[in-house]
Design an enzyme around this catalytic site. Structure first.
Site, mmCIF file in Angstrom:
data_model
loop_
_atom_site.group_PDB
_atom_site.id
_atom_site.type_symbol
_atom_site.label_atom_id
_atom_site.label_comp_id
_atom_site.label_asym_id
_atom_site.label_seq_id
_atom_site.Cartn_x
_atom_site.Cartn_y
_atom_site.Cartn_z
ATOM 1 N N ARG A 77 -24.970 -2.330 8.202
ATOM 2 C CA ARG A 77 -24.669 -3.703 7.801
ATOM 3 C C ARG A 77 -24.956 -4.702 8.922
ATOM 4 O O ARG A 77 -24.956 -5.905 8.697
ATOM 5 C CB ARG A 77 -23.197 -3.808 7.388
ATOM 6 C CG ARG A 77 -22.745 -2.750 6.405
ATOM 7 C CD ARG A 77 -21.359 -3.017 5.873
ATOM 8 N NE ARG A 77 -21.423 -3.782 4.632
ATOM 9 C CZ ARG A 77 -20.368 -4.237 3.981
ATOM 10 N NH1 ARG A 77 -19.160 -4.034 4.466
ATOM 11 N NH2 ARG A 77 -20.503 -4.918 2.855
ATOM 12 N N GLU B 68 -18.718 -6.191 10.480
ATOM 13 C CA GLU B 68 -19.651 -5.389 11.278
ATOM 14 C C GLU B 68 -20.681 -6.246 12.001
ATOM 15 O O GLU B 68 -20.996 -5.978 13.186
ATOM 16 C CB GLU B 68 -20.361 -4.374 10.372
ATOM 17 C CG GLU B 68 -19.446 -3.318 9.768
ATOM 18 C CD GLU B 68 -18.807 -3.749 8.460
ATOM 19 O OE1 GLU B 68 -18.059 -2.951 7.874
ATOM 20 O OE2 GLU B 68 -19.042 -4.894 8.027
ATOM 21 N N LYS C 45 0.847 -1.185 0.000
ATOM 22 C CA LYS C 45 0.000 0.000 0.000
ATOM 23 C C LYS C 45 0.888 1.242 0.000
ATOM 24 O O LYS C 45 1.817 1.359 0.805
ATOM 25 C CB LYS C 45 -0.920 -0.005 1.217
ATOM 26 C CG LYS C 45 -1.998 1.056 1.182
ATOM 27 C CD LYS C 45 -2.989 0.889 2.325
ATOM 28 C CE LYS C 45 -4.120 1.906 2.234
ATOM 29 N NZ LYS C 45 -5.102 1.746 3.338
#
Length: 640
Positions: free
Chosen positions: A406, A378, A289
């Site tokens: 969610r 979640e 990243k």
């Protein structure tokens, strides 16, 4: 600050579509990648935006559009933080400077923006499910298009990704999943899957043996069917026996990798090979990243996104504003939860992969055994919190409003029905700004207000946030939702420590004449500004900070009805079923009929922009409040 115009490199300047990219020789793709990475750095260093994720998939992006026939072939980007290069290569280079700005390009793939954006994303872990649906639709249509879903290893921690893979493995539709493995989501990845993938990428024994087997199998290409079948079985058996890639094999996927995701020629050749292999396949690409920008490689969480201009060489902020600023609401939460945990050893904190975004880091650092990052999961985070609460722990679930959507079933089934006192600290409530509609926290008041055994509150300032958290920590009769917005708090001076808050009680802030404004949450500060301006015009409005949408302070509402001719409610949530609806519902069967005007987010999708721009657009800024009061007074005069 003046900025020079951004000029793309000579190859990138001629690429207005993937067709232009395909005109280049494979040897030129390295230069395209360099130019594309430079262009992303140039744009974000001036205009801001998500950063590290897109730098990490430059080679992958170029290879995908070079090999596949997009947009006929369907390319899905999970989450969308990584799709900047994709957008630049697909005809949006010249206006990419408008990315995430009001009226400009979306920061995420968006179907209405481009035919190359095959599926709108913002929440993680949807790409395999959507890709499988598209693949099955293709099969039903008997077409030959290809489907590729790019998903990060962080997004792979969500149950939805595994549900999709489990299904795809038996559907046997032709789909390629690319696992972009960089050990990061926004914060460092956690959990068994992260360790699992690390084993794959660091096992020298496996990698050496795998390469030898693949080389050997290459010699069987000209053999007969029987020998090829034996070779295929050998490959599967060895892969399942000695490699962690056997997890994907067990789910019905052919596993390939790990490969260097930053070698564009390697990526191109693998994609060309895999394009003709039928069935569900997974290519494991290892990336970094922030690749190519040293500060982003060193501090990957910090450089996930940038909002301020910075030097594209050093990474230092340009002309930083050193004026002291109020703390962010998330930081007020982070400080308060540590103070509460100091006094109450039963307090624990939970977050689904957002320890920095939700400011749970301070608790994790001071009490690592009492603070938990559960990954991008979640639903699990809420039921996990419920399990902690069932055994006497005071669970503070720090979660964004949009992500709590969610886990709505878990809120009802695992928390509310069992009357467990989980505290939902709901960050990013209301209109969040540049992240746009996938991240707006517009619906939590409505979807929580209808749930039994649930308190729904919102502070007007940081002192109220702290006191709500303290009161919730001492309350065991129901779950408690405390919602607060993205961004800066008021900067008020507040006393040390905490004080209890009476549940379901608002407060009168200002007396007025004909119109009373009932505010819920931080928009009360806009009301205060509007009321001050109106007073200069000789218009005196009453102002009541209600604090609770449930239970509603009905005594205060009745007092308002007896003393005012008109009520205006205001909230930073949808008008449908929210705080204003709660007031209107209470008044519906009363003998007095006080006219009530509800101000909130309208029943439509609100796009991206700064919070101030969006508040103005939907009519919730101070000027709109003043205009609404004037309009109400004018209507009242006409009726009389």
């Amino acid at each position: 600050m003046e900025f020079e115009e951004i000029t793309p490199g000579p190859l990138l300047a001629e690429i207005d579509s993937p067709d232009d990219l395909k005109k280049l020789d494979p040897e030129q793709l390295v230069d395209v990648c360099d130019e594309l990475r430079d262009f992303i750095v140039d744009i974000v260093s001036i205009h801001g935006g998500h950063f590290g994720a897109s730098l990490g998939v430059v080679e992958m992006t170029v290879a995908l559009h070079y090999v596949y026939d997009t947009p006929k072939d369907l390319l899905l980007w999970d989450v969308g933080h990584q799709a900047y290069g994709h957008k630049i290569l697909t005809g949006r280079r010249n206006n990419f400077h408008t990315n995430r700005k009001y009226g400009g390009l979306s920061g995420f793939p968006k179907r209405s923006e481009s035919e190359y954006d095959t599926f709108g994303v913002g929440h993680s872990s949807t790409s395999i499910s959507a890709g499988l649906g598209m693949a099955v639709a293709r099969d039903l249509d008997e077409s030959d298009k290809k489907v590729v879903s790019v998903i990060g290893d962080g997004a792979m921690t969500a149950g939805l990704a595994f549900e999709a893979m489990n299904n795809a493995g038996v559907m046997n539709s032709d789909i390629l999943v690319i696992l972009n493995d960089n050990c990061m989501s926004i914060d460092p990845n956690v959990g068994a899957l992260k360790e699992y993938l690390t084993d794959i990428t660091t096992s020298k024994t496996f990698n050496k043996l795998r390469d030898e087997i693949y080389d050997m199998l290459g010699h069987f290409k000209s053999a007969g069917d029987k020998m090829r079948k034996v070779a295929s079985k050998l490959e599967k058996a060895v892969t399942a026996a000695i490699t962690p890639g056997g997890l994907f094999q067990a789910l019905g996927f052919k596993y390939y990798g790990p490969v260097d995701g930053h070698n564009v020629d390697t990526m191109r050749r693998h994609l060309e090979d895999l394009k003709d292999i039928p069935g569900p396949k997974l290519l494991h690409a290892v990336t970094v990243k922030g690749k190519g920008f040293a500060p982003a490689e060193r501090e990957q969480t910090k450089w996930h996104a940038q909002s301020s201009p910075f030097d594209k060489i050093t990474g230092k902020t340009l002309d930083p504003d050193t004026t002291p600023k109020p703390p962010k609401y998330q930081h007020v939460f982070g400080e308060a939860v540590v103070e509460l945990a100091d006094e109450n050893e039963d307090i624990v904190g939970i977050t689904p992969a957002m320890p920095s975004g939700s400011s749970l880091w301070p608790l994790m650092e001071k009490y690592p055994d009492r603070a938990f990052d559960v990954g991008i999961a979640e639903q699990h985070s809420i039921t996990f919190a419920a399990g902690l609460a069932a055994e006497g722990k005071k669970a503070f679930a720090a979660i964004y409003s949009t992500f709590l959507q969610r886990a709505y079933d878990q809120v009802i089934h695992d928390v509310a029905i069992q009357k467990l006192p989980v505290v939902f600290c709901i960050d990013r409530a209301g209109l969040v700004g540049a992240d746009g509609p996938t991240h707006h926290g517009a619906y939590d008041i409505s979807y929580l207000r209808g749930v039994p055994n649930m308190i729904v509150s919102s502070p007007m300032n940081e002192e109220e946030l702290r006191d709500m958290m303290y009161t919730a920590s001492e309350y065991d009769e129901a779950a408690w939702a405390i919602r607060y917005p993205r961004g800066r708090a008021t900067g008020m001076d507040y006393p040390e420590g905490f004080k209890p808050m009476e549940i379901g009680k608002g407060q009168k802030l200002r007396d007025g004449d004909e119109v009373a404004i009932l505010s819920f949450g931080p928009f009360g500060n806009y009301v205060m500004d509007a009321a001050d301006d109106l007073a200069k015009e000789g218009i005196n409005v009453g102002h009541f900070n209600m604090r609770f949408a449930k239970p509603l302070d009905t005594y205060l509402v009745e007092e308002v009805c007896h003393n005012y001719d008109h009520i205006i409610t205001i909230e930073d949530g949808t008008k449908l079923g929210g705080f204003g609806s709660a007031v209107a519902e209470f008044l519906a069967d009363k003998p007095y009929h006080t006219p009530t005007t509800i101000m909130g987010i309208p029943d439509r999708i609100v796009e991206h922009g700064t919070q101030k721009e969006l508040h103005q657009e939907v009519g919730l800024d101070p000027e709109s409040i003043k205009n609404k009061v004037r309009e109400v007074l004018k209507t009242t005069v006409l009726k009389s």
